[in-house]
Design a protein around this motif. Structure first.
Motif, PDB file in Angstrom:
ATOM      1  N   MET A 208       0.825  -1.192   0.000  1.00  0.00           N
ATOM      2  CA  MET A 208       0.000   0.000   0.000  1.00  0.00           C
ATOM      3  C   MET A 208       0.867   1.254   0.000  1.00  0.00           C
ATOM      4  O   MET A 208       0.503   2.257  -0.578  1.00  0.00           O
ATOM      5  N   LEU A 209       2.012   1.147   0.644  1.00  0.00           N
ATOM      6  CA  LEU A 209       2.893   2.304   0.708  1.00  0.00           C
ATOM      7  C   LEU A 209       3.421   2.676  -0.674  1.00  0.00           C
ATOM      8  O   LEU A 209       3.550   3.858  -0.998  1.00  0.00           O
ATOM      9  N   ARG A 210       3.694   1.675  -1.502  1.00  0.00           N
ATOM     10  CA  ARG A 210       4.157   1.967  -2.870  1.00  0.00           C
ATOM     11  C   ARG A 210       3.089   2.699  -3.666  1.00  0.00           C
ATOM     12  O   ARG A 210       3.389   3.624  -4.414  1.00  0.00           O
ATOM     13  N   VAL A 211       1.849   2.285  -3.530  1.00  0.00           N
ATOM     14  CA  VAL A 211       0.745   2.951  -4.226  1.00  0.00           C
ATOM     15  C   VAL A 211       0.615   4.389  -3.738  1.00  0.00           C
ATOM     16  O   VAL A 211       0.423   5.317  -4.535  1.00  0.00           O
ATOM     17  N   LEU A 212       0.751   4.593  -2.440  1.00  0.00           N
ATOM     18  CA  LEU A 212       0.669   5.942  -1.889  1.00  0.00           C
ATOM     19  C   LEU A 212       1.811   6.820  -2.392  1.00  0.00           C
ATOM     20  O   LEU A 212       1.591   7.986  -2.754  1.00  0.00           O
ATOM     21  N   ILE A 213       3.013   6.281  -2.475  1.00  0.00           N
ATOM     22  CA  ILE A 213       4.154   7.050  -2.986  1.00  0.00           C
ATOM     23  C   ILE A 213       3.949   7.405  -4.455  1.00  0.00           C
ATOM     24  O   ILE A 213       4.196   8.539  -4.873  1.00  0.00           O
ATOM     25  N   ILE A 214       3.478   6.443  -5.253  1.00  0.00           N
ATOM     26  CA  ILE A 214       3.232   6.708  -6.672  1.00  0.00           C
ATOM     27  C   ILE A 214       2.167   7.775  -6.839  1.00  0.00           C
ATOM     28  O   ILE A 214       2.310   8.687  -7.658  1.00  0.00           O
ATOM     29  N   GLU A 215       1.093   7.687  -6.077  1.00  0.00           N
ATOM     30  CA  GLU A 215       0.033   8.695  -6.179  1.00  0.00           C
ATOM     31  C   GLU A 215       0.533  10.068  -5.752  1.00  0.00           C
ATOM     32  O   GLU A 215       0.198  11.075  -6.375  1.00  0.00           O
ATOM     33  N   CYS A 216       1.329  10.127  -4.710  1.00  0.00           N
ATOM     34  CA  CYS A 216       1.859  11.415  -4.254  1.00  0.00           C
ATOM     35  C   CYS A 216       2.799  12.027  -5.290  1.00  0.00           C
ATOM     36  O   CYS A 216       2.728  13.234  -5.554  1.00  0.00           O
ATOM     37  N   LEU A 217       3.652  11.220  -5.885  1.00  0.00           N
ATOM     38  CA  LEU A 217       4.547  11.735  -6.920  1.00  0.00           C
ATOM     39  C   LEU A 217       3.762  12.213  -8.136  1.00  0.00           C
ATOM     40  O   LEU A 217       4.069  13.266  -8.715  1.00  0.00           O
ATOM     41  N   LEU A 218       2.735  11.473  -8.504  1.00  0.00           N
ATOM     42  CA  LEU A 218       1.903  11.867  -9.636  1.00  0.00           C
ATOM     43  C   LEU A 218       1.187  13.183  -9.362  1.00  0.00           C
ATOM     44  O   LEU A 218       1.166  14.081 -10.208  1.00  0.00           O
ATOM     45  N   PHE A 219       0.619  13.335  -8.183  1.00  0.00           N
ATOM     46  CA  PHE A 219      -0.094  14.560  -7.862  1.00  0.00           C
ATOM     47  C   PHE A 219       0.854  15.743  -7.681  1.00  0.00           C
ATOM     48  O   PHE A 219       0.493  16.874  -7.988  1.00  0.00           O
ATOM     49  N   ALA A 220       2.071  15.493  -7.206  1.00  0.00           N
ATOM     50  CA  ALA A 220       3.051  16.583  -7.135  1.00  0.00           C
ATOM     51  C   ALA A 220       3.416  17.055  -8.539  1.00  0.00           C
ATOM     52  O   ALA A 220       3.506  18.263  -8.798  1.00  0.00           O
ATOM     53  N   LEU A 221       3.591  16.126  -9.449  1.00  0.00           N
ATOM     54  CA  LEU A 221       3.883  16.487 -10.839  1.00  0.00           C
ATOM     55  C   LEU A 221       2.707  17.234 -11.471  1.00  0.00           C
ATOM     56  O   LEU A 221       2.900  18.262 -12.134  1.00  0.00           O
TER      57      LEU A 221
ATOM     58  N   PRO B  12      -9.677   6.457   3.381  1.00  0.00           N
ATOM     59  CA  PRO B  12      -9.858   7.260   2.170  1.00  0.00           C
ATOM     60  C   PRO B  12      -9.558   8.740   2.392  1.00  0.00           C
ATOM     61  O   PRO B  12      -9.004   9.402   1.517  1.00  0.00           O
ATOM     62  N   GLY B  13      -9.871   9.257   3.557  1.00  0.00           N
ATOM     63  CA  GLY B  13      -9.573  10.654   3.874  1.00  0.00           C
ATOM     64  C   GLY B  13      -8.082  10.923   3.917  1.00  0.00           C
ATOM     65  O   GLY B  13      -7.611  11.983   3.490  1.00  0.00           O
ATOM     66  N   MET B  14      -7.324   9.953   4.402  1.00  0.00           N
ATOM     67  CA  MET B  14      -5.870  10.116   4.457  1.00  0.00           C
ATOM     68  C   MET B  14      -5.269  10.133   3.053  1.00  0.00           C
ATOM     69  O   MET B  14      -4.354  10.903   2.772  1.00  0.00           O
ATOM     70  N   LEU B  15      -5.811   9.314   2.159  1.00  0.00           N
ATOM     71  CA  LEU B  15      -5.320   9.303   0.785  1.00  0.00           C
ATOM     72  C   LEU B  15      -5.640  10.625   0.089  1.00  0.00           C
ATOM     73  O   LEU B  15      -4.797  11.185  -0.614  1.00  0.00           O
ATOM     74  N   LEU B  16      -6.833  11.150   0.291  1.00  0.00           N
ATOM     75  CA  LEU B  16      -7.191  12.447  -0.293  1.00  0.00           C
ATOM     76  C   LEU B  16      -6.308  13.565   0.269  1.00  0.00           C
ATOM     77  O   LEU B  16      -5.882  14.461  -0.466  1.00  0.00           O
ATOM     78  N   ALA B  17      -6.041  13.510   1.566  1.00  0.00           N
ATOM     79  CA  ALA B  17      -5.179  14.522   2.178  1.00  0.00           C
ATOM     80  C   ALA B  17      -3.747  14.413   1.649  1.00  0.00           C
ATOM     81  O   ALA B  17      -3.097  15.433   1.386  1.00  0.00           O
ATOM     82  N   ALA B  18      -3.258  13.203   1.459  1.00  0.00           N
ATOM     83  CA  ALA B  18      -1.908  13.013   0.914  1.00  0.00           C
ATOM     84  C   ALA B  18      -1.825  13.542  -0.508  1.00  0.00           C
ATOM     85  O   ALA B  18      -0.831  14.164  -0.895  1.00  0.00           O
ATOM     86  N   ARG B  19      -2.880  13.327  -1.302  1.00  0.00           N
ATOM     87  CA  ARG B  19      -2.914  13.862  -2.661  1.00  0.00           C
ATOM     88  C   ARG B  19      -2.868  15.387  -2.645  1.00  0.00           C
ATOM     89  O   ARG B  19      -2.146  16.010  -3.430  1.00  0.00           O
ATOM     90  N   ALA B  20      -3.663  15.997  -1.759  1.00  0.00           N
ATOM     91  CA  ALA B  20      -3.709  17.456  -1.688  1.00  0.00           C
ATOM     92  C   ALA B  20      -2.370  18.035  -1.242  1.00  0.00           C
ATOM     93  O   ALA B  20      -1.902  19.037  -1.787  1.00  0.00           O
ATOM     94  N   VAL B  21      -1.742  17.404  -0.266  1.00  0.00           N
ATOM     95  CA  VAL B  21      -0.440  17.885   0.205  1.00  0.00           C
ATOM     96  C   VAL B  21       0.604  17.744  -0.901  1.00  0.00           C
ATOM     97  O   VAL B  21       1.419  18.651  -1.119  1.00  0.00           O
TER      98      VAL B  21
END
Length: 111
Positions: free
Chosen positions: A1-14, A70-79
């Motif tokens: 799950m951590l890999r998916v979270l890292i990929i999503e965060c990198l994608l949203f930062a880009l 799900p709220g944590m994933l949305l917050a990670a995307r926003a950050v």
């Protein structure tokens, strides 16, 4: 799950950096671009779910979806989006300090 979270965060930062730079190219007002960028991530967060497909987690070698709401994933995307915007803003400031940006008072066509 951590890999998916890292990929999503990198994608949203880009995506945040690209969106900030495109908005700045069209508007050229820093505060308006910040406002639109924050409005855009709020809209994206409101229209997307924070649920990750369990097949993605298994495909990337994760065990389960425990510990991530799900709220944590949305917050990670926003950050991550805001971090991308900050990096794009810093790059714009650096380019302006080096004299690579077009001055605001220069009329179009006078390169």
């Amino acid at each position: 799950m951590l890999r998916v979270l890292i990929i999503e965060c990198l994608l949203f930062a880009l995506l945040g950096a690209v969106a900030f730079r495109l908005l700045y190219a069209f508007i050229a007002r820093t505060w308006a671009v910040w406002g639109l960028s924050l409005l855009l991530i709020a809209l994206i967060s409101a229209l997307t779910s924070g649920v990750v497909d369990p097949r993605w987690v298994q495909e990337f070698g994760g065990d389960s979806l425990t510990g991530f709401s799900p709220g944590m994933l949305l917050a990670a995307r926003a950050v991550a989006w805001i971090v991308g915007c900050v990096l794009a803003w810093l790059a714009l400031r650096r380019r302006a300090a080096l004299g690579l940006e077009q001055p605001e008072n220069m009329p179009p066509g006078n390169d």
